[in-house]
Motif scaffolding. Structure first.
Motif, PDB file in Angstrom:
ATOM      1  N   THR A  21       0.884  -1.173   0.000  1.00  0.00           N
ATOM      2  CA  THR A  21       0.000   0.000   0.000  1.00  0.00           C
ATOM      3  C   THR A  21       0.922   1.223   0.000  1.00  0.00           C
ATOM      4  OG1 THR A  21      -0.295   0.691   2.318  1.00  0.00           O
ATOM      5  CG2 THR A  21      -1.540  -1.277   1.611  1.00  0.00           C
ATOM      6  N   TYR A  25       3.440  -2.034   3.979  1.00  0.00           N
ATOM      7  CA  TYR A  25       2.914  -3.298   3.455  1.00  0.00           C
ATOM      8  C   TYR A  25       1.940  -3.907   4.467  1.00  0.00           C
ATOM      9  CZ  TYR A  25       5.923  -3.657  -0.679  1.00  0.00           C
ATOM     10  OH  TYR A  25       6.508  -3.453  -1.904  1.00  0.00           O
ATOM     11  N   ARG A  46      -0.216 -11.293  17.072  1.00  0.00           N
ATOM     12  CA  ARG A  46      -0.979 -10.132  17.521  1.00  0.00           C
ATOM     13  C   ARG A  46      -2.105 -10.583  18.438  1.00  0.00           C
ATOM     14  NH1 ARG A  46      -2.222  -5.129  14.095  1.00  0.00           N
ATOM     15  NH2 ARG A  46      -4.325  -4.457  14.516  1.00  0.00           N
ATOM     16  N   PRO A  51      -7.975  -4.921  16.628  1.00  0.00           N
ATOM     17  CA  PRO A  51      -8.698  -5.184  15.371  1.00  0.00           C
ATOM     18  C   PRO A  51      -7.940  -4.804  14.100  1.00  0.00           C
ATOM     19  CG  PRO A  51      -9.595  -3.253  16.466  1.00  0.00           C
ATOM     20  CD  PRO A  51      -8.572  -3.818  17.397  1.00  0.00           C
ATOM     21  N   LEU A  52      -8.417  -5.345  12.966  1.00  0.00           N
ATOM     22  CA  LEU A  52      -7.747  -5.146  11.672  1.00  0.00           C
ATOM     23  C   LEU A  52      -8.418  -4.045  10.864  1.00  0.00           C
ATOM     24  CD1 LEU A  52      -7.546  -8.924  10.650  1.00  0.00           C
ATOM     25  CD2 LEU A  52      -5.912  -7.601  12.017  1.00  0.00           C
ATOM     26  N   ILE A  53      -7.704  -3.543   9.862  1.00  0.00           N
ATOM     27  CA  ILE A  53      -8.285  -2.565   8.940  1.00  0.00           C
ATOM     28  C   ILE A  53      -8.829  -3.300   7.714  1.00  0.00           C
ATOM     29  CG2 ILE A  53      -7.769  -0.625   7.381  1.00  0.00           C
ATOM     30  CD1 ILE A  53      -5.815   0.448   9.410  1.00  0.00           C
ATOM     31  N   THR A  86      -7.951   6.295   7.307  1.00  0.00           N
ATOM     32  CA  THR A  86      -8.812   5.199   7.746  1.00  0.00           C
ATOM     33  C   THR A  86      -9.977   5.776   8.540  1.00  0.00           C
ATOM     34  OG1 THR A  86      -6.969   3.640   7.800  1.00  0.00           O
ATOM     35  CG2 THR A  86      -8.878   3.080   9.140  1.00  0.00           C
ATOM     36  N   THR A 105     -17.716  -1.241  15.644  1.00  0.00           N
ATOM     37  CA  THR A 105     -17.191  -0.398  14.569  1.00  0.00           C
ATOM     38  C   THR A 105     -16.123  -1.145  13.770  1.00  0.00           C
ATOM     39  OG1 THR A 105     -15.590   0.484  16.136  1.00  0.00           O
ATOM     40  CG2 THR A 105     -17.586   1.795  15.769  1.00  0.00           C
ATOM     41  N   VAL A 106     -15.920  -0.678  12.534  1.00  0.00           N
ATOM     42  CA  VAL A 106     -14.869  -1.249  11.691  1.00  0.00           C
ATOM     43  C   VAL A 106     -13.996  -0.113  11.143  1.00  0.00           C
ATOM     44  CG1 VAL A 106     -16.395  -1.262   9.635  1.00  0.00           C
ATOM     45  CG2 VAL A 106     -14.387  -2.754   9.701  1.00  0.00           C
ATOM     46  N   ALA A 129      -6.467  -6.408   6.650  1.00  0.00           N
ATOM     47  CA  ALA A 129      -5.000  -6.433   6.748  1.00  0.00           C
ATOM     48  C   ALA A 129      -4.459  -5.465   7.788  1.00  0.00           C
ATOM     49  CB  ALA A 129      -4.384  -6.087   5.390  1.00  0.00           C
ATOM     50  N   SER A 208      -6.919   6.421  21.420  1.00  0.00           N
ATOM     51  CA  SER A 208      -7.917   5.484  20.926  1.00  0.00           C
ATOM     52  C   SER A 208      -8.556   4.744  22.086  1.00  0.00           C
ATOM     53  CB  SER A 208      -7.255   4.475  20.000  1.00  0.00           C
ATOM     54  OG  SER A 208      -8.171   3.453  19.724  1.00  0.00           O
TER      55      SER A 208
HETATM   56  O1  TXA Z   1      -1.679   2.432   6.748  1.00  0.00           O
HETATM   57  C1  TXA Z   1      -2.259   1.561   7.401  1.00  0.00           C
HETATM   58  O2  TXA Z   1      -3.241   1.831   8.104  1.00  0.00           O
HETATM   59  C2  TXA Z   1      -1.703   0.138   7.321  1.00  0.00           C
HETATM   60  C3  TXA Z   1      -1.885  -0.386   5.893  1.00  0.00           C
HETATM   61  C4  TXA Z   1      -1.490  -1.837   5.749  1.00  0.00           C
HETATM   62  O3  TXA Z   1      -3.199  -0.163   5.483  1.00  0.00           O
HETATM   63  N1  TXA Z   1      -2.357  -0.708   8.254  1.00  0.00           N
HETATM   64  C5  TXA Z   1      -2.133  -0.650   9.588  1.00  0.00           C
HETATM   65  O4  TXA Z   1      -2.812  -1.639  10.282  1.00  0.00           O
HETATM   66  O5  TXA Z   1      -1.419   0.167  10.115  1.00  0.00           O
HETATM   67  P1  TXA Z   1      -2.530  -1.979  11.810  1.00  0.00           P
HETATM   68  O6  TXA Z   1      -3.402  -3.136  12.092  1.00  0.00           O
HETATM   69  O7  TXA Z   1      -1.094  -2.162  12.033  1.00  0.00           O
HETATM   70  O8  TXA Z   1      -3.079  -0.750  12.568  1.00  0.00           O
HETATM   71  C6  TXA Z   1      -4.430  -0.466  12.533  1.00  0.00           C
HETATM   72  C7  TXA Z   1      -4.907   0.072  13.821  1.00  0.00           C
HETATM   73  C8  TXA Z   1      -4.824  -0.946  14.915  1.00  0.00           C
HETATM   74  O9  TXA Z   1      -3.854  -0.607  15.874  1.00  0.00           O
HETATM   75  C9  TXA Z   1      -6.197  -0.982  15.512  1.00  0.00           C
HETATM   76  O10 TXA Z   1      -6.175  -0.889  16.898  1.00  0.00           O
HETATM   77  C10 TXA Z   1      -6.906   0.207  14.888  1.00  0.00           C
HETATM   78  O11 TXA Z   1      -6.285   0.406  13.668  1.00  0.00           O
HETATM   79  N2  TXA Z   1      -8.310  -0.125  14.682  1.00  0.00           N
HETATM   80  C11 TXA Z   1      -8.811  -1.094  13.931  1.00  0.00           C
HETATM   81  N3  TXA Z   1     -10.146  -1.153  14.044  1.00  0.00           N
HETATM   82  C12 TXA Z   1     -10.505  -0.179  14.897  1.00  0.00           C
HETATM   83  C13 TXA Z   1     -11.747   0.279  15.445  1.00  0.00           C
HETATM   84  N4  TXA Z   1     -12.897  -0.300  15.117  1.00  0.00           N
HETATM   85  N5  TXA Z   1     -11.731   1.329  16.302  1.00  0.00           N
HETATM   86  C14 TXA Z   1     -10.562   1.936  16.626  1.00  0.00           C
HETATM   87  N6  TXA Z   1      -9.352   1.549  16.152  1.00  0.00           N
HETATM   88  C15 TXA Z   1      -9.318   0.501  15.305  1.00  0.00           C
END
Ligand code: TXA
Ligand code: MG
Length: 316
Positions: A21, A25, A46, A51-53, A86, A105-106, A129, A208
């Motif tokens: 991305t 990555y 993890r 949660p995931l994005i 996001t 929420t997502v 991811a 958060s």
């Molecule tokens: O740039 C990015 O956002 C990258 C690329 C791969 O898209 N992704 C990324 O994902 O950084 P990750 O999982 O490392 O971080 C996403 C964060 C997580 O720490 C998670 O806690 C938060 O987003 N998150 C996910 N769903 C959430 C929700 N429903 N409410 C609040 N925070 C959330």
């Protein structure tokens, strides 16, 4: 067989692939594959509470999975997508609790990498991811950063990430926008868009409710980082363990924020390959208060073990 063919096949068989991305990555599985989602958490080591994005190929696709898409969402997505933003929205049932760690929420975004968008389109539904690193470690910005940690993973090559740090994460609550993770889309930039469109929303930084990198130590290399405000020789170093300064590497954070973001994780990584006792990263007083550097300093401070002056973070 093209990279997309191969990745598509793996995803269809409930597997996980590395995706490029513009930010960093990702480690991706189909949102429809419980086995794939489980495998992400397992590979990344993890905890399930993080949660995931969900990555979509369009605004239209995003709307299929959330129930509270608003005119303000439309404005932000139209302006910043595809890109490093996001949005936290209310999920529909088609998004599993595994992906959101049981939250209602997502987190959803449309990345800009062409190959990744093509893969999502081919699959016909989004990819869940997180960043493709082990939990709390530095995020990958090149293919080799991913394969060196996950040697058996198939990764689509997108070259070097152009943004370099993770997306800005925000939630919209009526006319209040809460930024949970700062990134290269800054508060200032969002504010400008709001005022151009006469939208009376307020925007502010928040911790958060869950832990998006909000654990104190995140993104951390093995070799300790010492962040200094101004050059090291102007600092009182008496608080540092003596051995740290025996063999140092140093890096001045570039004055241009886009360049600084693109380079920072590469520097964390390079550091771990050198035999140094610490890495000194120097920032300027201007960078410390510059909104464009908010995301970069957020990552740098979480990756740092020592600060000179010692109260550098508290004061900002
Ligand atoms: O740039 C990015 O956002 C990258 C690329 C791969 O898209 N992704 C990324 O994902 O950084 P990750 O999982 O490392 O971080 C996403 C964060 C997580 O720490 C998670 O806690 C938060 O987003 N998150 C996910 N769903 C959430 C929700 N429903 N409410 C609040 N925070 C959330
Ligand atoms: Mg991450």
């Amino acid at each position: 067989m093209t990279e997309i063919d191969k990745a598509y096949k793996i995803l269809k068989e409930n597997g996980v692939v590395g995706i490029p991305t513009e930010t960093v990555y990702g480690l991706a599985a189909s949102i429809q594959s419980q086995a794939g989602i489980n495998r992400i958490f397992e590979l990344k080591e993890r905890p399930f509470f993080d949660p995931l994005i969900v990555h979509v190929n369009s605004i239209t696709q995003a709307k299929e999975y959330v129930s509270n898409w608003s005119p303000l969402c439309e404005l932000l997505a139209n302006h910043f997508w595809p890109g490093p933003l996001t949005l936290i929205l209310t999920k529909k049932n088609s998004i599993s609790d595994k992906i959101t760690s049981g939250l209602k929420t997502v987190a959803i975004r449309m990345p800009s990498n062409k190959k990744t968008l093509e893969l999502i389109t081919r699959l016909g539904h989004p990819l869940a991811a997180p960043s493709a690193n082990k939990f709390t470690k530095t995020s990958p910005t090149k293919l080799i950063d991913v394969t060196s940690v996950f040697p058996d993973l198939f990764v689509i090559d997108g070259g070097k990430c152009t943004v370099g740090i993770e997306s800005t994460i925000l939630e919209i609550l009526h006319n209040q926008i809460k930024i949970y993770r700062p990134g290269m889309i800054s508060k200032q930039e969002i504010n400008t868009l709001l005022s151009q469109n006469n939208i009376p929303a307020t925007i502010s930084y928040h911790e958060s409710p869950i832990a998006p990198g909000s654990l104190k130590h995140h993104y951390m290399p093995k070799t300790p980082i010492i962040t200094t405000l101004g050059p090291l020789h102007e600092q009182d170093t008496s608080s540092l363990p003596k051995h740290l300064l025996q063999k140092t590497a140093s890096w001045k954070l570039p004055i241009n924020a886009a360049i600084a973001a693109r380079e920072i994780y590469g520097h964390f990584r390079k550091l771990d390959q050198q035999e140094t006792t610490s890495m000194i990263i120097e920032i300027t007083p201007k960078q410390r208060i510059d909104d464009h550097f908010k995301g970069i300093l957020n990552r740098l401070f979480k990756a740092s073990s020592y600060f000179l002056p010692e109260d550098l973070v508290e004061e900002s």
